[in-house]
Every structure is written in structure tokens, then in C-alpha cells.
Design an enzyme around this catalytic site. Structure first.
Site, short mmCIF file in Angstrom:
data_model
loop_
_atom_site.label_atom_id
_atom_site.label_comp_id
_atom_site.label_asym_id
_atom_site.label_seq_id
_atom_site.Cartn_x
_atom_site.Cartn_y
_atom_site.Cartn_z
N HIS A 154 0.85 -1.19 0.00
CA HIS A 154 0.00 0.00 0.00
C HIS A 154 0.90 1.25 0.00
O HIS A 154 1.95 1.26 0.63
CB HIS A 154 -0.91 -0.01 1.23
CG HIS A 154 -1.96 1.05 1.17
ND1 HIS A 154 -1.69 2.36 1.45
CD2 HIS A 154 -3.27 0.99 0.81
CE1 HIS A 154 -2.80 3.08 1.28
NE2 HIS A 154 -3.78 2.26 0.90
N GLU A 158 -3.86 2.22 -7.17
CA GLU A 158 -4.17 3.29 -6.24
C GLU A 158 -3.21 4.46 -6.47
O GLU A 158 -2.13 4.50 -5.86
CB GLU A 158 -4.03 2.80 -4.79
CG GLU A 158 -5.00 1.71 -4.43
CD GLU A 158 -5.39 1.80 -2.96
OE1 GLU A 158 -6.58 1.87 -2.68
OE2 GLU A 158 -4.49 1.83 -2.11
P1 PGA Z 1 -9.37 6.31 0.40
O1 PGA Z 1 -8.20 5.25 0.63
O2 PGA Z 1 -10.58 5.56 -0.06
O3 PGA Z 1 -9.56 6.96 1.74
O4 PGA Z 1 -8.88 7.27 -0.64
C1 PGA Z 1 -8.03 4.17 -0.24
C2 PGA Z 1 -6.85 3.33 0.20
O5 PGA Z 1 -5.89 3.88 0.74
O6 PGA Z 1 -6.86 2.09 0.06
#
Ligand code: PGA
Length: 265
Positions: free
Chosen positions: A98, A174
Site C-alpha cells: 500500500h 491506487e
Molecule cells: P481512500 O483510501 O478511499 O480513503 O482514498 C483508499 C486506500 O488507501 O486504500
């Protein structure tokens, strides 16, 4: 479709009880089943065992994932949690790489590959996160960064398959600038990145791609119109179980046949 709620370093026992209470409703089970949705919760290590036990005790059709695993299997590594520890408490999946781990805890692409290897070998399904930063976008380095993150992971998965290890895997796009910012990536950008990821590497089986970054009630339906996406990884919005269920209701009925073999649950 796969809906993964990333609790990050949030929640408490009482908040977890309340969350699971909301997810316990029979109506929810029917809705998820009918729409072809699989829900997973990524809880912090300290709560994993509790959440997993409660989910089973209450018979909730939700899979429990870790948010990270160690690059080591066991031994003198204070504070670490390894793949065997997850397996010991019945947790069979984990987020890996992540951007918050990469950014705040200096996790490297190499670490993510090592973790991928340990997860695949242990039968723990990795949900491998990748994504470019704001400055990558601004300097035109997006695809170079994605290449660096993904190529070694792909090689690792190929190697595992050659060794007869068939643990499924997921990829989660992401973009760092979209996480927690309230600004999600545009549909065209997502499409372009997922096309690059799917076609630019020699995957042994077609990757299942999720998107994460400021997904919420106002945009999930539009994002779900992207056929290249198989689900979402959501932080802030899904700290509220009502929003998770409301999001699920907004999604159209999905065809799940192509992904049947690797369902979360
Ligand atoms: P968010 O985070 O939905 O708050 O943007 C997503 C993530 O970090 O997996």
C-alpha cells in the site's frame, strides 16, 4: 465485483462490533449474492483474529484480510507479523505494498516482491497495490514508475506458477495523489493504466484489477462502468458500514462467471 474496505489504523473493538452488526443483516447477504459482490475487510493486525472469529461466529459472508505482512517468515524480528501468523489465525489474504507503507515506512518494490513470494508460497492471497505519485504524473513518469513496481511482481508470480503454486492474486491501482484526497482518478486515466498493466506484462493468468483512491457514493457507479475493473479498495468512505452497503446497492448486477474460480469466499 470485489469490495475491499481498508480500515487502516482505525476502529476499536466496539466500533468493530457495530460494523459487523450492520453487515450481519440477512437482507445484505441476499443483495450481495444477487449482485455478484464479494466483500472483504482489511483490518489491522491487532484486530484480525477478533474480526475473523466474529465474522465466522455471526456467519457473515465477508473475507478478512491483513493490511501487510513481514518480509520474514518468523524469528527475531520484533513487532513483525509473518505469513505463518496469519495462517495460524485463519487469515488467508493480505494487502501488500500500500502506498502508505511505501511512503511512511519506506517499503521498497523489492520488499513488495518478497512479500508477494511469501504470500503465494503460503497460500495467502496477495492484493498488490501500485500507483504513481503526483510528481510522477506531473513529470510524465507515471508509466515508468508503474513498470518498476509491477515488472518484478509479475516475474515473481510467473516463477511461482512454474513451481506449481497457484495462489490467486489481485492488483489494486491506487494513484497516490487520489488516496484520501477526495479526488479520484479519471475514467480514461484508469482505463489507460489498467490496459498498460494487463497488456504490458507476461501475466500467467489475467490479473484481476481493483481501483482505490477517494471512491465514495458520488463516484462508485461511474467507476463501476469501467469493464476493466473488478472491484474497489476503499478507505475513508467504508469506515462507515452503511456507506459500504449503500455503495453496494448502487452497483449494477455483475457477471461473475469469469472470476468464479478466485472468489474471495
Ligand atoms: P481512500 O483510501 O478511499 O480513503 O482514498 C483508499 C486506500 O488507501 O486504500
Amino acid at each position: 465485483m470485489y469490495l475491499v474496505a481498508n480500515w487502516k489504523m482505525n476502529m476499536s473493538r466496539s466500533l468493530i462490533d457495530g460494523y459487523l452488526e450492520v453487515l450481519s443483516s440477512e437482507a445484505m447477504f441476499g443483495m450481495l449474492e444477487e449482485k455478484g459482490l464479494s466483500v472483504a475487510i482489511a483490518a489491522s493486525h491487532i484486530y484480525l483474529d477478533y474480526v475473523n472469529r466474529e465474522v465466522h461466529r455471526r456467519n457473515i459472508p465477508v473475507r478478512v484480510l491483513a493490511q501487510d505482512v513481514s518480509t520474514r517468515l518468523s524469528g527475531a524480528f520484533t513487532g513483525e507479523v509473518g505469513v505463518p501468523n496469519l495462517l495460524d489465525i485463519g487469515v488467508k489474504g493480505s494487502l501488500l505494498g500500500h502506498s502508505e507503507r511505501r511512503r511512511f515506512f519506506r517499503e521498497t518494490d523489492e520488499d513488495v516482491v518478497t512479500k508477494t513470494n511469501l504470500c503465494l508460497n503460503g497460500g495467502v492471497v496477495p492484493v498488490i497495490c501500485f500507483g504513481e505519485s503526483q510528481s510522477d504524473r506531473e513529470t510524465g513518469a507515471t508509466f515508468e514508475t508503474l513498470q518498476t513496481q509491477i515488472e518484478p511482481v509479475c516475474q515473481e508470480i510467473v516463477r511461482a506458477r512454474e513451481e506449481g503454486i497457484y495462489t490467486p492474486f489481485y492488483l489494486a491501482y491506487e494513484p497516490v495523489w487520489a488516496i484520501g484526497s477526495g479526488v479520484n482518478a479519471g475514467l480514461e486515466d484508469i482505463q489507460e493504466v489498467i490496459a498498460f498493466v494487463c497488456k504490458g506484462f507476461s501475466w500467467p493468468d489475467p490479473p484481476i484489477c481493483l481501483y482505490g483512491g477517494s471512491v465514495g457514493l458520488d463516484n462508485i457507479r461511474e467507476l463501476a462502468s469501467l469493464k476493466v475493473l473488478s472491484g474497489f479498495l476503499v478507505g475513508s468512505a467504508w469506515l462507515d458500514p452503511h456507506v459500504l452497503l449503500h455503495s453496494a446497492k448502487l452497483l449494477p448486477k455483475m457477471e461473475r462467471s469469469t472470476h468464479e474460480g478466485v472468489r474471495f469466499k
